[in-house]
Design a protein around this motif. Structure first.
Motif, PDB file in Angstrom:
ATOM      1  N   ALA A 230       0.834  -1.571  -0.067  1.00  0.00           N
ATOM      2  CA  ALA A 230       0.263   0.207  -0.280  1.00  0.00           C
ATOM      3  C   ALA A 230       1.030   1.414  -0.123  1.00  0.00           C
ATOM      4  O   ALA A 230       0.489   2.269  -0.398  1.00  0.00           O
ATOM      5  CB  ALA A 230      -0.853   0.104   1.469  1.00  0.00           C
ATOM      6  N   ALA A 231       2.072   1.070   0.742  1.00  0.00           N
ATOM      7  CA  ALA A 231       2.828   2.654   0.856  1.00  0.00           C
ATOM      8  C   ALA A 231       3.591   2.602  -0.503  1.00  0.00           C
ATOM      9  O   ALA A 231       3.438   3.347  -0.837  1.00  0.00           O
ATOM     10  CB  ALA A 231       3.750   2.130   1.655  1.00  0.00           C
ATOM     11  N   ARG A 232       4.176   1.306  -1.265  1.00  0.00           N
ATOM     12  CA  ARG A 232       4.613   1.545  -2.682  1.00  0.00           C
ATOM     13  C   ARG A 232       3.558   2.120  -3.368  1.00  0.00           C
ATOM     14  O   ARG A 232       3.464   2.902  -4.346  1.00  0.00           O
ATOM     15  CB  ARG A 232       5.145   0.643  -3.028  1.00  0.00           C
ATOM     16  CG  ARG A 232       6.186  -0.308  -2.553  1.00  0.00           C
ATOM     17  CD  ARG A 232       6.920  -1.451  -3.158  1.00  0.00           C
ATOM     18  NE  ARG A 232       6.288  -2.395  -2.694  1.00  0.00           N
ATOM     19  CZ  ARG A 232       5.897  -3.220  -2.259  1.00  0.00           C
ATOM     20  NH1 ARG A 232       7.135  -3.084  -0.899  1.00  0.00           N
ATOM     21  NH2 ARG A 232       5.469  -4.198  -2.134  1.00  0.00           N
ATOM     22  N   SER A 233       2.055   1.837  -3.659  1.00  0.00           N
ATOM     23  CA  SER A 233       1.371   1.977  -4.428  1.00  0.00           C
ATOM     24  C   SER A 233       1.279   3.597  -3.558  1.00  0.00           C
ATOM     25  O   SER A 233       1.123   4.737  -5.040  1.00  0.00           O
ATOM     26  CB  SER A 233       0.242   1.688  -4.251  1.00  0.00           C
ATOM     27  OG  SER A 233      -0.882   2.211  -4.969  1.00  0.00           O
ATOM     28  N   LEU A 234       0.437   4.454  -2.711  1.00  0.00           N
ATOM     29  CA  LEU A 234       1.238   5.876  -2.049  1.00  0.00           C
ATOM     30  C   LEU A 234       2.124   6.781  -2.851  1.00  0.00           C
ATOM     31  O   LEU A 234       1.980   7.300  -3.615  1.00  0.00           O
ATOM     32  CB  LEU A 234       0.803   5.725  -1.051  1.00  0.00           C
ATOM     33  CG  LEU A 234       0.419   7.176  -0.735  1.00  0.00           C
ATOM     34  CD1 LEU A 234      -1.070   8.006  -1.147  1.00  0.00           C
ATOM     35  CD2 LEU A 234      -0.148   7.540   0.921  1.00  0.00           C
ATOM     36  N   ALA A 235       2.668   6.197  -2.785  1.00  0.00           N
ATOM     37  CA  ALA A 235       4.123   6.948  -3.619  1.00  0.00           C
ATOM     38  C   ALA A 235       4.285   6.774  -4.137  1.00  0.00           C
ATOM     39  O   ALA A 235       5.103   8.040  -4.703  1.00  0.00           O
ATOM     40  CB  ALA A 235       5.482   5.499  -2.767  1.00  0.00           C
ATOM     41  N   THR A 236       4.018   6.402  -5.319  1.00  0.00           N
ATOM     42  CA  THR A 236       3.986   6.801  -7.418  1.00  0.00           C
ATOM     43  C   THR A 236       2.326   7.620  -7.586  1.00  0.00           C
ATOM     44  O   THR A 236       2.112   8.535  -8.168  1.00  0.00           O
ATOM     45  CB  THR A 236       3.759   6.196  -7.320  1.00  0.00           C
ATOM     46  OG1 THR A 236       3.084   4.738  -7.514  1.00  0.00           O
ATOM     47  CG2 THR A 236       4.983   4.775  -7.809  1.00  0.00           C
ATOM     48  N   HIS A 237       1.476   8.140  -5.784  1.00  0.00           N
ATOM     49  CA  HIS A 237       0.774   8.694  -6.615  1.00  0.00           C
ATOM     50  C   HIS A 237       0.867  10.159  -6.556  1.00  0.00           C
ATOM     51  O   HIS A 237       1.160  10.438  -5.693  1.00  0.00           O
ATOM     52  CB  HIS A 237      -1.054   8.386  -5.055  1.00  0.00           C
ATOM     53  CG  HIS A 237      -1.976   8.595  -5.603  1.00  0.00           C
ATOM     54  ND1 HIS A 237      -2.200  10.270  -5.654  1.00  0.00           N
ATOM     55  CD2 HIS A 237      -2.946   7.589  -6.385  1.00  0.00           C
ATOM     56  CE1 HIS A 237      -4.359  10.053  -5.972  1.00  0.00           C
ATOM     57  NE2 HIS A 237      -4.282   8.693  -6.570  1.00  0.00           N
ATOM     58  N   PRO A 238       0.250  11.077  -7.553  1.00  0.00           N
ATOM     59  CA  PRO A 238       0.163  12.284  -7.542  1.00  0.00           C
ATOM     60  C   PRO A 238      -0.071  13.075  -6.327  1.00  0.00           C
ATOM     61  O   PRO A 238       0.014  13.832  -5.809  1.00  0.00           O
ATOM     62  CB  PRO A 238      -0.974  12.346  -8.792  1.00  0.00           C
ATOM     63  CG  PRO A 238      -0.860  11.653  -9.137  1.00  0.00           C
ATOM     64  CD  PRO A 238      -0.846  10.781  -8.412  1.00  0.00           C
ATOM     65  N   GLU A 239      -0.937  12.494  -5.188  1.00  0.00           N
ATOM     66  CA  GLU A 239      -1.404  12.875  -3.266  1.00  0.00           C
ATOM     67  C   GLU A 239      -0.919  12.543  -3.079  1.00  0.00           C
ATOM     68  O   GLU A 239      -1.202  12.395  -1.733  1.00  0.00           O
ATOM     69  CB  GLU A 239      -3.398  12.611  -3.790  1.00  0.00           C
ATOM     70  CG  GLU A 239      -4.139  13.419  -5.177  1.00  0.00           C
ATOM     71  CD  GLU A 239      -3.276  15.178  -4.721  1.00  0.00           C
ATOM     72  OE1 GLU A 239      -3.674  15.809  -4.152  1.00  0.00           O
ATOM     73  OE2 GLU A 239      -3.829  14.870  -6.543  1.00  0.00           O
ATOM     74  N   ALA A 240       0.289  11.860  -3.020  1.00  0.00           N
ATOM     75  CA  ALA A 240       0.620  11.369  -2.167  1.00  0.00           C
ATOM     76  C   ALA A 240       1.259  11.417  -0.449  1.00  0.00           C
ATOM     77  O   ALA A 240       1.085  11.171   0.477  1.00  0.00           O
ATOM     78  CB  ALA A 240       2.262  10.579  -2.273  1.00  0.00           C
ATOM     79  N   ARG A 241       0.948  13.293  -0.884  1.00  0.00           N
ATOM     80  CA  ARG A 241       1.175  14.100   0.513  1.00  0.00           C
ATOM     81  C   ARG A 241      -0.351  13.759   1.094  1.00  0.00           C
ATOM     82  O   ARG A 241      -0.516  13.885   2.445  1.00  0.00           O
ATOM     83  CB  ARG A 241       0.821  15.539  -0.517  1.00  0.00           C
ATOM     84  CG  ARG A 241       2.051  16.755   0.183  1.00  0.00           C
ATOM     85  CD  ARG A 241       2.435  17.572  -0.187  1.00  0.00           C
ATOM     86  NE  ARG A 241       3.247  18.750  -0.212  1.00  0.00           N
ATOM     87  CZ  ARG A 241       4.308  18.868  -0.731  1.00  0.00           C
ATOM     88  NH1 ARG A 241       3.729  18.317  -1.990  1.00  0.00           N
ATOM     89  NH2 ARG A 241       5.073  19.421  -0.867  1.00  0.00           N
ATOM     90  N   THR A 242      -1.471  13.745   0.533  1.00  0.00           N
ATOM     91  CA  THR A 242      -2.625  13.457   1.976  1.00  0.00           C
ATOM     92  C   THR A 242      -3.728  12.377   1.571  1.00  0.00           C
ATOM     93  O   THR A 242      -4.603  12.050   2.013  1.00  0.00           O
ATOM     94  CB  THR A 242      -3.496  15.222   0.987  1.00  0.00           C
ATOM     95  OG1 THR A 242      -3.893  14.547  -0.459  1.00  0.00           O
ATOM     96  CG2 THR A 242      -3.069  15.792   1.086  1.00  0.00           C
ATOM     97  N   SER A 243      -3.383  11.657   0.713  1.00  0.00           N
ATOM     98  CA  SER A 243      -4.397  10.554   0.614  1.00  0.00           C
ATOM     99  C   SER A 243      -3.917   9.153   1.534  1.00  0.00           C
ATOM    100  O   SER A 243      -2.367   9.122   2.457  1.00  0.00           O
ATOM    101  CB  SER A 243      -3.980   9.878  -1.160  1.00  0.00           C
ATOM    102  OG  SER A 243      -4.624  10.842  -2.086  1.00  0.00           O
ATOM    103  N   ARG A 244      -5.050   8.581   1.972  1.00  0.00           N
ATOM    104  CA  ARG A 244      -4.611   7.310   2.463  1.00  0.00           C
ATOM    105  C   ARG A 244      -3.940   6.547   1.792  1.00  0.00           C
ATOM    106  O   ARG A 244      -3.744   6.050   0.975  1.00  0.00           O
ATOM    107  CB  ARG A 244      -6.124   7.181   3.389  1.00  0.00           C
ATOM    108  CG  ARG A 244      -6.153   8.338   4.109  1.00  0.00           C
ATOM    109  CD  ARG A 244      -8.034   7.436   4.799  1.00  0.00           C
ATOM    110  NE  ARG A 244      -8.257   6.877   5.273  1.00  0.00           N
ATOM    111  CZ  ARG A 244      -7.979   6.784   6.697  1.00  0.00           C
ATOM    112  NH1 ARG A 244      -7.668   7.261   7.281  1.00  0.00           N
ATOM    113  NH2 ARG A 244      -8.203   5.435   6.873  1.00  0.00           N
ATOM    114  N   LEU A 245      -3.324   5.320   2.796  1.00  0.00           N
ATOM    115  CA  LEU A 245      -2.542   4.495   2.605  1.00  0.00           C
ATOM    116  C   LEU A 245      -4.440   3.720   1.894  1.00  0.00           C
ATOM    117  O   LEU A 245      -5.613   2.970   2.360  1.00  0.00           O
ATOM    118  CB  LEU A 245      -2.500   3.385   3.500  1.00  0.00           C
ATOM    119  CG  LEU A 245      -0.820   4.384   3.999  1.00  0.00           C
ATOM    120  CD1 LEU A 245      -0.606   3.757   5.129  1.00  0.00           C
ATOM    121  CD2 LEU A 245       0.176   4.137   2.653  1.00  0.00           C
ATOM    122  N   PRO A 246      -4.325   2.584   0.740  1.00  0.00           N
ATOM    123  CA  PRO A 246      -5.553   1.614   0.540  1.00  0.00           C
ATOM    124  C   PRO A 246      -5.205   0.315   0.900  1.00  0.00           C
ATOM    125  O   PRO A 246      -4.300  -0.529   0.648  1.00  0.00           O
ATOM    126  CB  PRO A 246      -5.403   2.056  -1.294  1.00  0.00           C
ATOM    127  CG  PRO A 246      -3.399   1.892  -1.056  1.00  0.00           C
ATOM    128  CD  PRO A 246      -2.934   3.273  -0.461  1.00  0.00           C
TER     129      PRO A 246
END
Length: 263
Positions: A230-246
């Motif tokens: 989930a962290a790896r998925s978030l790390a590449t997300h444009p909203e990594a600053r604010t989105s929750r871990l999936p």
């Protein structure tokens, strides 16, 4: 016949630190002081806090941490991610606790309307705190605070009754770092009550943009694989600053953001 209600230790510490909504805090404090040993328990917590302050003055914490940073830099090492000795910023946390204990008590009516829902309370307030070390004191940072490369910071957590957890961070480069555990394949047991400092401070590196810390908790042990994915998925997300871990709903999660200034 049900045994008399006794404020659990984790809730006692949250009362002392003022880490409840105002109305709930007032009700919990009144109920605590109505218990036969409630005032004594609160006084004992205050005495323990004072003892911690006496043993670990913040100036000594600062001196040792900064000395380690200077040694690392002299060796040409990057101070980021390099964990420093565990002189945990307990004094700063203890000072906060003493300040709360010194506040005037708030009265509230007692009766059936002041029933505390312990299950709900346990899920309330699981969080991370971050302190930045200065020469003679520790500064508690607010979520979203500005930090700079080289800042020495210390993480602590409040589990609020959750039994197992993982603490990790994602930075502006997409780098994922495990903080608790530092390695391994499974979550770690959490102290269910109070504020607990991780066994090492570290200096922030020059990753651009931000550093975001996550506390992921559950009532039972869990493998790291799903959380790291989930962290790896978030790390590449444009909203990594604010989105929750999936992550699935069986996990609870909270995060703490540091905005990064330019080197």
């Amino acid at each position: 016949m049900r045994p008399p209600y006794r404020t659990p230790d984790w809730l006692l510490e949250r009362i002392a630190l003022g880490e409840l909504p105002p109305e709930m805090l007032a009700a919990a404090r009144v109920r605590l002081l109505e218990e036969p040993d409630g005032a004594a328990r609160l006084a004992a917590l205050e005495a323990d806090t004072a003892a911690i302050l006496a043993r670990l003055p913040p100036s000594e914490v600062a001196r040792r941490v900064e000395s380690r940073v200077r040694v690392q830099r002299a060796r040409g090492e990057r101070p980021s991610r390099s964990f420093l000795p565990a002189f945990a910023l307990v004094p700063a946390l203890a000072v906060a606790g003493l300040a709360v204990l010194a506040r005037p008590q708030v009265s509230a009516p007692v009766g059936p309307a002041v029933e505390l829902e312990e299950t709900r309370l346990k899920g309330l307030g699981a969080r991370l705190t971050v302190h930045r070390q200065h020469a003679d004191a520790a500064e508690e940072l607010a979520d979203g605070a500005l930090a700079a490369p080289g800042d020495v910071v210390q993480l602590a957590y409040v589990a609020a009754g959750q039994a197992h957890g993982v603490i990790l961070s994602v930075d502006g480069r997409g780098t994922i770092t495990l903080h608790a555990p530092e390695s391994g394949t499974a979550s770690v047991p959490l102290a269910p009550s109070g504020t607990h400092v991780l066994p090492g401070a570290y200096a922030l590196d020059d990753a651009p943009g931000f550093e975001r810390f996550f506390l992921v908790t559950a009532e039972a042990p869990f493998a790291l694989d799903e959380v790291l994915a989930a962290a790896r998925s978030l790390a590449t997300h444009p909203e990594a600053r604010t989105s929750r871990l999936p992550l699935p709903s069986r996990y609870m999660q909270t995060s703490f953001l540091l905005e990064k200034s330019s080197p």
